[in-house]
Design a protein around this motif. Structure first.
Motif, short mmCIF file in Angstrom:
data_model
loop_
_atom_site.label_atom_id
_atom_site.label_comp_id
_atom_site.label_asym_id
_atom_site.label_seq_id
_atom_site.Cartn_x
_atom_site.Cartn_y
_atom_site.Cartn_z
N ILE A 123 0.79 -1.04 -0.06
CA ILE A 123 -0.05 0.19 -0.04
C ILE A 123 0.92 1.25 -0.01
CG2 ILE A 123 -1.84 1.41 1.21
CD1 ILE A 123 -2.86 -0.97 0.01
N PHE A 124 1.97 1.36 1.02
CA PHE A 124 2.72 2.30 0.91
C PHE A 124 3.66 2.56 -0.59
CE2 PHE A 124 7.46 3.58 1.73
CZ PHE A 124 7.15 4.86 2.06
N LEU A 125 3.92 1.42 -1.05
CA LEU A 125 4.70 1.57 -2.34
C LEU A 125 3.80 2.18 -3.59
CD1 LEU A 125 7.23 1.01 -3.69
CD2 LEU A 125 6.52 -1.26 -4.40
N TYR A 126 2.41 1.59 -3.43
CA TYR A 126 1.25 2.11 -4.33
C TYR A 126 1.21 3.41 -4.10
CZ TYR A 126 -3.14 2.20 -6.67
OH TYR A 126 -4.20 2.57 -7.54
N THR A 127 1.18 4.23 -2.92
CA THR A 127 0.97 5.50 -2.85
C THR A 127 2.34 6.40 -3.54
OG1 THR A 127 -0.08 5.12 -0.74
CG2 THR A 127 0.70 7.35 -1.00
N ILE A 128 3.44 5.72 -3.50
CA ILE A 128 4.74 6.53 -3.85
C ILE A 128 4.41 6.71 -5.46
CG2 ILE A 128 7.12 6.37 -4.31
CD1 ILE A 128 7.37 5.24 -1.44
N VAL A 129 3.89 5.22 -6.10
CA VAL A 129 3.93 5.20 -7.46
C VAL A 129 2.64 6.07 -7.98
CG1 VAL A 129 3.13 3.71 -9.39
CG2 VAL A 129 4.79 2.88 -7.61
N LEU A 130 1.71 6.25 -7.29
CA LEU A 130 0.73 7.21 -7.44
C LEU A 130 1.15 8.73 -7.60
CD1 LEU A 130 -2.42 5.84 -5.86
CD2 LEU A 130 -2.16 6.30 -8.14
N HIS A 131 2.07 9.13 -6.72
CA HIS A 131 2.35 10.51 -6.49
C HIS A 131 3.47 10.70 -7.83
CE1 HIS A 131 1.06 10.78 -2.49
NE2 HIS A 131 1.17 11.90 -2.43
N ILE A 132 4.11 9.75 -8.15
CA ILE A 132 5.18 9.92 -9.63
C ILE A 132 4.10 9.90 -10.51
CG2 ILE A 132 6.66 9.03 -10.72
CD1 ILE A 132 7.70 7.70 -8.31
N ALA A 133 3.19 8.97 -10.73
CA ALA A 133 2.37 9.10 -11.92
C ALA A 133 1.48 10.21 -12.31
CB ALA A 133 1.29 7.73 -11.95
N SER A 134 0.94 10.75 -10.86
CA SER A 134 0.24 11.99 -11.10
C SER A 134 0.96 13.35 -11.74
CB SER A 134 -0.17 12.58 -9.51
OG SER A 134 0.80 12.79 -8.72
N ILE A 135 2.10 13.18 -11.81
CA ILE A 135 2.79 14.49 -12.80
C ILE A 135 2.27 14.40 -14.06
CG2 ILE A 135 4.98 15.21 -13.35
CD1 ILE A 135 6.30 13.82 -10.66
N PHE A 136 2.14 13.27 -14.67
CA PHE A 136 1.68 13.27 -16.08
C PHE A 136 0.39 12.36 -16.21
CE2 PHE A 136 4.99 10.24 -14.92
CZ PHE A 136 4.31 8.82 -15.25
N ASN A 137 -0.12 12.00 -15.38
CA ASN A 137 -1.43 11.22 -15.75
C ASN A 137 -2.60 11.72 -14.74
OD1 ASN A 137 -3.31 8.78 -14.71
ND2 ASN A 137 -2.15 7.92 -16.43
N ASN A 138 -3.47 12.00 -15.59
CA ASN A 138 -4.75 12.89 -14.83
C ASN A 138 -5.42 11.78 -13.84
OD1 ASN A 138 -6.30 15.10 -14.74
ND2 ASN A 138 -7.95 13.95 -15.81
N LYS A 139 -5.67 10.59 -14.17
CA LYS A 139 -6.49 9.72 -13.42
C LYS A 139 -5.72 9.69 -12.09
CE LYS A 139 -9.44 6.65 -16.05
NZ LYS A 139 -9.72 5.29 -16.31
N ALA A 140 -4.38 9.59 -12.07
CA ALA A 140 -3.69 9.40 -10.88
C ALA A 140 -3.70 10.79 -10.11
CB ALA A 140 -2.33 9.08 -11.26
#
Length: 406
Positions: free
Chosen positions: A9-26
């Motif tokens: 869950i923690f790792l998923y949160t980190i990935v989401l923060h990175i993805a949110s830079i260029f992915n609108n869904k994230a």
């Protein structure tokens, strides 16, 4: 195993923060959860009991919607809270009128689960089809809140049924009752000594059957179709649309409506590159609706389930990706369906194939052949419609059982 789950869950949160830079869904996923507990406190009366419905996304909402609406009809004083995991569900249904509040589900940590359950004060909790969250299920169990899975479906390859799956089996033991779609799911759960299960079927059949009886009228679509036969392609992706282009060129006497799964600008532009003469639904005016255009692109969300009423044959997208989308909405209107090869996880697709109410294809040539065949096979559509009608009744069974807890 719990530490590994928490780390995931923690790792998923980190990935989401990175993805949110260029992915609108994230970005929507994260922004929608900012200050979530303050939002809930301002929206929900935490001193009152609530019926909590959770849905992964929009598809699961439509699947569980018959139960939600029948429950509200039968118990109008009950207050309902809805949560979504995915932005594609929340952003479409955030103003759903039967709910006191519609929220993103905070990520599954022990702290989040305890605070969320405290704030919404659930009387019962109902999850549709899947999403098995350890901390939420544990928090509900600790508070003595009955938890139900409706329209559940299980497969032998899932972690619950593997030698290493004891942690995941523990999650299932927090469920008060399972309403499942097929006998295989019953057998798998009973093999784990989970006998609190019944074969109730899939609530989607109730939903699509009701929609077919009372579809939303779409005057612009009706005018576009005119007297021509109409082929409707629903929830398509680019590989589907590339196949459809070949068919469209071969059958100029037919009209084609394409409702892509993703309606963002980039995808609509890709379709228009394939089919530059296509009209766009949002740009149709009253005067243009009856034009000679052969192809119409549905470039907004929320009307596909009613668009099917204007069709003769349907193509369902996703079969060249992770799996096909909803075949039942089209079948309920008596449309035979065509789809790509990735359908093995969908029992209704297998059933429709067995009834000769559907055809699976792997190429443009096969799609053309299937289209020609279904133009002549009038029994296929009737078989599709009867299949849906024969499978209704799941909602009534579930509501009757829930009445023991409400």
């Amino acid at each position: 195993m719990l530490w590994l789950y928490n780390f995931g869950i923690f790792l998923y949160t980190i990935v989401l923060h990175i993805a949110s830079i260029f992915n609108n869904k994230a970005k929507l996923f994260l922004n929608g959860r900012k200050n979530i507990f303050t939002i809930i406190k301002n929206k929900v009366d935490i001193t009152k009991k609530h019926v909590w419905f959770h849905f992964a996304s929009l598809g699961e909402f439509e699947q569980g919607r018959p139960v939600l609406e029948e429950l509200k009809h039968k118990y109008p004083d009950k207050l309902i809270v809805i949560t979504f995991f995915s932005p594609s569900g929340f952003e479409i249904r955030k103003n759903y009128p039967l709910a006191e509040g519609v929220f993103y589900l905070p990520l599954d940590t022990k702290k989040n689960a305890a605070e969320f359950v405290r704030l919404i004060n659930p009387e019962i909790a109902i999850f549709t089809k899947y999403e098995f969250w350890h901390h939420y299920f544990s928090a509900l169990h600790q508070q003595g809140v009955p938890l139900f899975i409706i329209s559940g479906i299980f497969r032998p390859e899932q972690a619950f049924f593997k030698w290493y799956g004891d942690f995941y089996r523990g999650i299932l033991r927090n469920v008060s009752y399972f309403f499942v779609q097929n006998q295989q799911s019953v057998n798998l759960l009973k093999a784990l000594d989970l006998n609190n299960v019944s074969l109730s079927g899939d609530t989607r059949f109730d939903r699509v059957a009701e929609n077919a009886k009372h579809p939303k009228e779409l005057p612009l679509i009706s005018k576009f179709c005119g007297a021509a036969p109409v082929f409707i392609a629903g929830s398509t992706w680019l590989p589907d649309e590339q196949l459809l282009k070949e068919v469209i060129l071969k059958f100029p006497e037919w009209k084609f409506i394409i409702a892509p799964h993703e309606t963002h600008t980039a995808h609509i532009s890709e379709i228009l590159k394939l089919l530059p003469a296509a009209a766009r639904y949002t740009q149709l005016g009253e005067s243009a609706a009856a034009s000679a255009d052969q192809v119409l692109i549905i470039d907004n969300i929320g009307i596909l389930s009613s668009v099917y009423q204007y069709g003769k044959i349907a193509y369902i997208g996703g079969g060249f990706g992770t799996g096909i989308h909803n075949t039942l909405e089209a079948a309920a209107f008596g449309l035979p369906v065509i789809f790509g090869p990735k359908y093995d996880k969908f029992q209704e697709a297998k059933d429709l194939l067995a009834l000769q109410a559907a055809i699976t294809v792997q190429s443009a040539e096969e799609l053309s052949a299937a289209f020609i065949r279904l133009q002549k096979d009038h029994a296929a559509g009737a078989a599709a419609k009867k299949y849906v009608e024969d499978k209704t009744g799941s909602t009534a069974q579930i509501i009757k059982h829930l009445g023991q807890y409400i």
